[in-house]
Design a protein around this motif. Structure first.
Motif, mmCIF file in Angstrom:
data_model
loop_
_atom_site.group_PDB
_atom_site.id
_atom_site.type_symbol
_atom_site.label_atom_id
_atom_site.label_comp_id
_atom_site.label_asym_id
_atom_site.label_seq_id
_atom_site.Cartn_x
_atom_site.Cartn_y
_atom_site.Cartn_z
ATOM 1 N N UNK A 157 2.716 -14.750 -1.153
ATOM 2 C CA UNK A 157 1.591 -13.823 -1.226
ATOM 3 C C UNK A 157 2.087 -12.439 -1.614
ATOM 4 N N UNK A 158 1.158 -11.590 -2.044
ATOM 5 C CA UNK A 158 1.489 -10.195 -2.317
ATOM 6 C C UNK A 158 0.415 -9.312 -1.691
ATOM 7 N N UNK A 159 0.856 -8.210 -1.086
ATOM 8 C CA UNK A 159 -0.071 -7.259 -0.449
ATOM 9 C C UNK A 159 -0.040 -5.970 -1.273
ATOM 10 N N UNK A 160 -1.156 -5.685 -1.947
ATOM 11 C CA UNK A 160 -1.214 -4.570 -2.904
ATOM 12 C C UNK A 160 -2.053 -3.421 -2.357
ATOM 13 N N UNK A 161 -1.469 -2.229 -2.366
ATOM 14 C CA UNK A 161 -2.178 -1.051 -1.848
ATOM 15 C C UNK A 161 -3.162 -0.501 -2.878
ATOM 16 N N UNK A 162 -4.361 -0.140 -2.427
ATOM 17 C CA UNK A 162 -5.321 0.533 -3.299
ATOM 18 C C UNK A 162 -4.813 1.931 -3.636
ATOM 19 N N UNK A 163 -4.153 2.540 -2.655
ATOM 20 C CA UNK A 163 -3.649 3.906 -2.850
ATOM 21 C C UNK A 163 -2.397 3.880 -3.730
ATOM 22 N N UNK A 164 -2.301 4.879 -4.610
ATOM 23 C CA UNK A 164 -1.156 4.929 -5.538
ATOM 24 C C UNK A 164 0.026 5.674 -4.932
ATOM 25 N N UNK A 165 -0.233 6.413 -3.849
ATOM 26 C CA UNK A 165 0.834 7.200 -3.212
ATOM 27 C C UNK A 165 0.616 7.233 -1.708
ATOM 28 N N UNK A 166 1.690 7.496 -0.983
ATOM 29 C CA UNK A 166 1.608 7.590 0.478
ATOM 30 C C UNK A 166 1.798 9.030 0.954
#
Length: 596
Positions: free
Chosen positions: A104-113
């Protein structure tokens, strides 16, 4: 004879072939099935999910193939999209491909933290590791054309309207492990074909041959996502009547168009009790004194009867020692309920089979034989007509509903299979399954693999007693492996199960991350005892060993030192054991009522 409804329909199918296109603003999930033009557009800023077409996908997007959308979840950093990136074909059920999701892959909606503080970054990292932990546990299965969450009998007794529903809409919520992750998809019927319900448990399929007659034999175990968790932190039932470690196991035979099915269930003893880890090898079970047990007990069996018909409880716990009060309470409650649809048999597995007397399991099988004949099994002939219905199920349990339970379930399933294969004409009159060496090996290994899968998912290690399931007898090597697995269980149950429980609660939506929560539940300050006492014990024990190795001038002086440091290490160990609950890895996210 009734005509059974078809078990699969393309109208309900989810998209099987998908491409994920990633841009800074949006995720685009393109349906690549023949004739499909649908594209799912997920806005990475507003999180809005809409349906569009292929020409709207920007050519600059980064593209990769995926095999399904598991769903979305909110963490400290914002929303994440979880997708299936690898799959392995398990086999086919009536022409429908069944897959195991393997990565699986968990992809962030946010481009930066950059919007997060250091503490928030750390918390987000912990929550991500929890999700990755759940996804790393083997046993997630799906199909884009077949409803894996229902038994053959349930599927056969459905309406045409049910058959037209999407897989997501018609799936049994008990067995959809990504139900919480797909909550936003459920609200939008037009995007249901992009959502794939995923079950957790075990599936194995084998093409077998007896007397030159080829048939398919399948074993499916569906783990309930209600009151899900790990061995010692989730016992008994909740107020809704959902039992811990509830698993529905279905054995299917497919021969020349005829289909036979036998269903059993397992689940924790269905009243309010707990068994918190406290560093002892076997913590004492505690039956709650502050609640009305009958309400939840009644709800549990009402639900069981609606789903499965008559109930035959097979309670395998010890009838002495710490397990005795559980058996006595269970028996009394069944009698108090006075429901003619629910019967009860207690069989002290460990006592009856002590000293390797595994042949004594036949005593229980003989006791259950008439009941099993009455319950029968589900059978549909090659023309689609229902020949027999299964009128009830065996609900087996031990303490964990793992090792002892699996042994008994495999014996009940074998007896049912014997009757089915004779009725279908695969076995000749007088022939026994046990005499068919090739099939017997497949059968035993499949049930042992089922035991291991259920045990790893609940207790963290493989099952015990699988040497009996695989070979039909208890072996010395099997006893050694049981000892090893028991040690690993002890370590995990005491020192890593809190994290595992938190991970499951986060994944299933029992805990929701609050982005603006001032104090994270992950940061629980440990009492001074937690660090000080183990250090004192290790130092004292080390000094005791040093005094033994480096003797003093006289033996009395050496003895005095050894006694002093030995007493210090033993005393500290006793204090740690007395305060055992303070030293185990306890869940941090779970609400108090869930814990109890």
């Amino acid at each position: 004879m009734a005509t059974a409804a078809p078990v699969g329909t393309t109208a309900a199918a989810a998209y099987a072939s998908l491409k994920l296109h990633i841009t800074p603003e949006k995720f685009y999930v393109e349906a690549c099935d023949d004739g499909a033009d649908d594209v799912l557009a997920i806005d990475r800023v507003s999180t809005e999910v809409t349906l569009t077409v292929k020409k709207d996908v920007p050519p600059s997007a980064v593209t990769r193939p995926i095999f399904g959308i598991l769903g979305t979840i909110r963490l400290v950093a914002g929303t994440y999209l979880i997708v299936i990136t690898k799959k392995k074909k398990v086999g086919e059920i009536f022409g429908h491909a069944i897959w195991k999701a393997t990565d699986f892959d968990i992809l962030s909606y946010k481009k930066t933290m950059l919007h997060l503080t250091d503490i928030q970054l750390q918390d987000n990292k912990v929550f991500l590791s929890m999700l990755n932990h759940v996804l790393s546990v083997d046993g997630f299965y799906f199909s884009t054309t077949y409803d894996l969450t229902h038994t053959l009998q349930r599927l056969a007794n459905t309406s045409p309207e049910f058959q037209e529903m999407s897989l997501l809409e018609r799936a049994d919520p008990r067995f959809v492990w990504n139900g919480h992750l797909l909550r936003e998809f459920i609200a939008q019927p037009e995007i249901h074909r992009f959502a794939t319900p995923v079950m957790h448990g075990f599936i194995t399929m084998h093409s077998c041959s007896i007397n030159g007659k080829c048939f398919d034999w399948l074993l499916i175990s569906r783990r309930s996502c209600f009151r899900a968790g790990v061995r010692y932190y989730v016992r008994g039932i909740d107020s809704e009547g959902h039992a811990a470690n509830f698993v529905e196991t279905e054995q299917i035979v497919h021969y020349k168009g005829s289909k036979a099915s036998f269903v059993q269930t397992r689940g924790s003893i269905p009243f309010f009790w707990s068994q918190r880890p406290n560093l002892k090898y076997k913590p004492k079970p505690q039956i709650s004194k502050s609640v009305n047990h009958m309400d939840g007990f009644q709800r549990h069996f009402d639900s069981q009867i609606i789903s499965y018909g008559k109930q035959m409880i097979v309670n395998l716990v010890n009838q002495k020692g710490s397990e005795k009060p559980l058996e006595q309470t269970f028996s009394k409650m069944v009698n108090s309920m006075a429901n003619g649809m629910v019967r009860y048999v207690a069989f002290d597995f460990h006592k009856e089979c002590s000293r390797m007397r595994w042949d004594r399991l036949q005593i229980l099988m003989d006791q259950l034989a008439d009941q099993q004949d009455e319950f029968s099994y589900f059978l549909v002939d090659s023309e689609g007509k229902t020949v027999t219905q299964q009128e009830g199920t065996f609900r087996s349990n031990c303490m964990d509903c793992l090792d002892r339970t699996n042994v008994i379930q495999s014996l009940l399933a074998r007896r049912s299979l014997q009757a089915q294969l004779q009725r279908l004409g695969v076995l000749h009159v007088g022939q026994r399954i046990e005499e068919q060496a090739d099939f017997e090996k497949i059968y035993k290994n499949a049930w042992a693999d089922n035991a291991n899968a259920c045990a790893k998912q609940y207790a963290g290690t493989g099952a015990l007693k699988t040497d009996y399931t695989r070979t039909g007898k208890r072996t010395q090597w099997g006893l050694i492996m049981d000892g090893w697995n028991s040690l690993i269980r002890y370590y995990k149950n005491n020192f890593s199960d809190g994290f595992r429980q938190d991970a499951i609660d986060l994944f299933l939506g029992n805990y929701s991350v609050d982005e603006v929560e001032p104090a994270s539940p992950l940061h629980v300050k440990k009492d001074w005892k937690f660090l000080a006492l183990p250090i004192i014990m290790v130092v004292a024990f080390s000094m005791c060993i040093i005094c033994l190795l480096m003797a003093g001038d006289t033996w009395t002086e050496t003895l005095a030192y050894v006694l002093f440091w030995g007493s210090a290490s033993f005393g500290t160990f006793a204090i740690i054991l007395y305060n055992g609950k303070d030293f185990v890895d306890a869940p941090k996210l779970v609400q108090k009522e869930k814990m109890d």
